[in-house]
Design a protein around this motif. Structure first.
Motif, PDB file in Angstrom:
ATOM      1  N   LEU A 169      -8.019  -3.010  -2.931  1.00  0.00           N
ATOM      2  CA  LEU A 169      -8.170  -1.624  -2.535  1.00  0.00           C
ATOM      3  C   LEU A 169      -7.631  -1.022  -3.696  1.00  0.00           C
ATOM      4  O   LEU A 169      -6.719  -1.152  -4.555  1.00  0.00           O
ATOM      5  CB  LEU A 169      -7.706  -1.016  -1.509  1.00  0.00           C
ATOM      6  CG  LEU A 169      -7.786  -1.960  -0.734  1.00  0.00           C
ATOM      7  CD1 LEU A 169      -6.699  -1.811   1.238  1.00  0.00           C
ATOM      8  CD2 LEU A 169      -9.350  -2.252   0.301  1.00  0.00           C
ATOM      9  N   ARG A 170      -8.115   0.527  -4.783  1.00  0.00           N
ATOM     10  CA  ARG A 170      -8.280   1.138  -5.027  1.00  0.00           C
ATOM     11  C   ARG A 170      -6.605   2.439  -5.107  1.00  0.00           C
ATOM     12  O   ARG A 170      -6.814   2.799  -3.378  1.00  0.00           O
ATOM     13  CB  ARG A 170      -8.531   2.165  -5.158  1.00  0.00           C
ATOM     14  CG  ARG A 170      -8.507   3.047  -6.656  1.00  0.00           C
ATOM     15  CD  ARG A 170      -9.828   3.693  -7.586  1.00  0.00           C
ATOM     16  NE  ARG A 170      -9.341   4.172  -8.954  1.00  0.00           N
ATOM     17  CZ  ARG A 170      -9.203   3.666  -9.997  1.00  0.00           C
ATOM     18  NH1 ARG A 170      -9.674   2.503  -9.841  1.00  0.00           N
ATOM     19  NH2 ARG A 170      -9.640   4.057 -10.673  1.00  0.00           N
ATOM     20  N   SER A 171      -5.706   1.747  -5.766  1.00  0.00           N
ATOM     21  CA  SER A 171      -4.887   2.766  -5.469  1.00  0.00           C
ATOM     22  C   SER A 171      -4.075   3.111  -6.812  1.00  0.00           C
ATOM     23  O   SER A 171      -3.400   2.661  -7.691  1.00  0.00           O
ATOM     24  CB  SER A 171      -3.171   1.728  -5.065  1.00  0.00           C
ATOM     25  OG  SER A 171      -2.083   3.110  -4.585  1.00  0.00           O
ATOM     26  N   LEU A 178       1.215  -1.375  -0.118  1.00  0.00           N
ATOM     27  CA  LEU A 178       0.274   0.138  -0.198  1.00  0.00           C
ATOM     28  C   LEU A 178       0.839   1.018   0.019  1.00  0.00           C
ATOM     29  O   LEU A 178       0.723   2.142  -0.870  1.00  0.00           O
ATOM     30  CB  LEU A 178      -1.150   0.087   1.173  1.00  0.00           C
ATOM     31  CG  LEU A 178      -2.126  -0.893   1.195  1.00  0.00           C
ATOM     32  CD1 LEU A 178      -2.714  -1.036   2.372  1.00  0.00           C
ATOM     33  CD2 LEU A 178      -3.203  -0.202   0.665  1.00  0.00           C
ATOM     34  N   THR A 228      -3.719  -5.239  -3.420  1.00  0.00           N
ATOM     35  CA  THR A 228      -4.537  -6.065  -2.809  1.00  0.00           C
ATOM     36  C   THR A 228      -6.747  -6.023  -2.927  1.00  0.00           C
ATOM     37  O   THR A 228      -6.785  -6.674  -2.352  1.00  0.00           O
ATOM     38  CB  THR A 228      -4.512  -5.192  -1.679  1.00  0.00           C
ATOM     39  OG1 THR A 228      -4.744  -4.021  -1.977  1.00  0.00           O
ATOM     40  CG2 THR A 228      -2.932  -5.028  -1.340  1.00  0.00           C
ATOM     41  N   SER A 260      -2.852  -1.245  -7.358  1.00  0.00           N
ATOM     42  CA  SER A 260      -3.367  -2.428  -5.955  1.00  0.00           C
ATOM     43  C   SER A 260      -2.423  -3.660  -6.407  1.00  0.00           C
ATOM     44  O   SER A 260      -3.509  -4.100  -7.504  1.00  0.00           O
ATOM     45  CB  SER A 260      -3.930  -1.541  -5.404  1.00  0.00           C
ATOM     46  OG  SER A 260      -4.293  -2.722  -3.795  1.00  0.00           O
ATOM     47  N   ASN A 267      -5.240   1.509 -12.024  1.00  0.00           N
ATOM     48  CA  ASN A 267      -5.134   1.117 -10.369  1.00  0.00           C
ATOM     49  C   ASN A 267      -3.831  -0.016 -10.815  1.00  0.00           C
ATOM     50  O   ASN A 267      -4.070  -0.858 -11.303  1.00  0.00           O
ATOM     51  CB  ASN A 267      -6.726   0.370  -9.910  1.00  0.00           C
ATOM     52  CG  ASN A 267      -7.209  -0.496  -8.954  1.00  0.00           C
ATOM     53  OD1 ASN A 267      -6.040   0.283  -7.589  1.00  0.00           O
ATOM     54  ND2 ASN A 267      -7.222  -1.059  -8.714  1.00  0.00           N
TER      55      ASN A 267
END
Length: 342
Positions: free
Chosen positions: A197-199, A14, A195, A193, A191
């Motif tokens: 989740l949005r990164s 993250l 995991t 990421s 995106n």
């Protein structure tokens, strides 16, 4: 311990992607397609191949290595060119690897003493972490150190590869001896990421300008030229500015640059040396070799980082049967191109 290690890697991922940034080349002029897709196909031959390698902070544990290969095919009949851009990187002791493969297209509008170019870039990126090269606590003996051949019992994340579509665009304008351009990468904010989740990958904005000063007014061949340039990078909340010049005498090019970074008084002092080896001048065939070194000026200190070294190799050729100098000069206007500024 398994749960602790798993949490650690999730946090690592993250944090890594939240602050992810693209690398930049000190020899930006030897990686034109990476700097701005509008510079694709802006040369006077038929085919151009650029290769550049960057080894950043060689004295710091955990390698920071970057390599870019671009191949460009010039199609004057279409007003531009097609290209392929491949960029590969390996960062840090966690071996965070990134591979991007993109297609390029550029279109130019010629005027009497000016040229306006537009460029598009689109492709796919793969990011992954090589966990096999990481070392865990159960692979270390408190007395003897690293245990040869030991296999960790840590629960590694299942999702290790991330693929995403990536796109960019750019524009470049040349008027006489003046050139200015800008580009934006990751305009779709992909995106990245691992995991779920949005990164998002932040948009990278580049702006560059150069001016060509002929120091030999009695020669039209530009045997002695001074080319001051300014390059600006911005991504997320970070930005940097590179200011300097190149002095070109015939086929030898020497450069001196100062790079500053946001919040840092001085990031690096860059020295470059380039040699152009012309094989057949009548067909615009040449080989270019460039090398540069960044001396760190920031708090990291040069003695701790050992600086950064880049090497570039470029090849430009004209295909047989597609005309020599006389015919090729009729394909385009007399306006300069980006290659006239380096």
């Amino acid at each position: 311990m398994k749960q602790t290690l798993k949490l650690f890697f999730l946090l690592f991922q993250l944090l890594t992607f939240a602050f992810a940034q693209d690398h930049i080349y000190s020899q930006f002029y030897n990686a034109p397609s990476y700097l701005n897709p509008a510079l694709n196909g802006q040369f006077d031959g038929d085919l151009r191949v650029n290769m550049i390698y960057r080894n950043q902070w060689t004295g710091v544990p955990g390698s920071l290595n970057y390599f870019t290969l671009s191949t460009e095919y010039n199609v004057p009949q279409f007003g531009g060119g097609f290209g392929l851009l491949v960029t590969n990187s390996s960062e840090g002791t966690a071996y965070l690897k990134k591979l991007n493969i993109s297609g390029l297209y550029s279109y130019s509008i010629d005027f009497d003493n000016a040229v306006l170019s537009f460029g598009l870039q689109a492709g796919f990126t793969r990011r992954r972490i090589d966990y096999n090269k990481l070392l865990f606590a159960d692979q270390i003996d408190p007395v003897t150190g690293i245990i040869p051949g030991a296999v960790t019992d840590a629960s590694l994340p299942v999702l290790n590869n991330k693929y995403f579509f990536d796109a960019g665009t750019g524009v470049n304008f040349i008027l006489g001896d003046f050139m200015i351009g800008a580009s934006a990468q990751h305009i779709n904010k992909p995106n990245e990421s691992f995991t779920g989740l949005r990164s998002t990958l932040p948009v990278r904005v580049n702006a560059h300008t150069s001016y060509r000063i002929n120091l030999d007014p009695y020669s039209d061949d530009g045997n002695s030229v001074l080319i001051p340039s300014l390059v600006y990078y911005s991504q997320a909340k970070e930005s940097s500015v590179s200011a300097g010049f190149q002095y070109k005498y015939r086929s030898v090019n020497a450069g001196l640059w100062y790079r500053s970074q946001q919040g840092v008084k001085g990031d690096a002092l860059v020295v470059s040396l380039i040699f152009d080896i012309f094989i057949r001048k009548d067909y615009y065939d040449k080989v270019r070799f460039g090398v540069s070194h960044d001396a760190t000026l920031s708090k990291l200190q040069y003695g701790s980082t050992a600086g950064t070294t880049e090497a570039a190799l470029n090849y430009e050729t004209t295909f047989p049967g597609r005309g020599g100098v006389g015919e090729r000069n009729n394909r385009r206007s007399s306006s300069k191109r980006c290659y006239d500024f380096y």
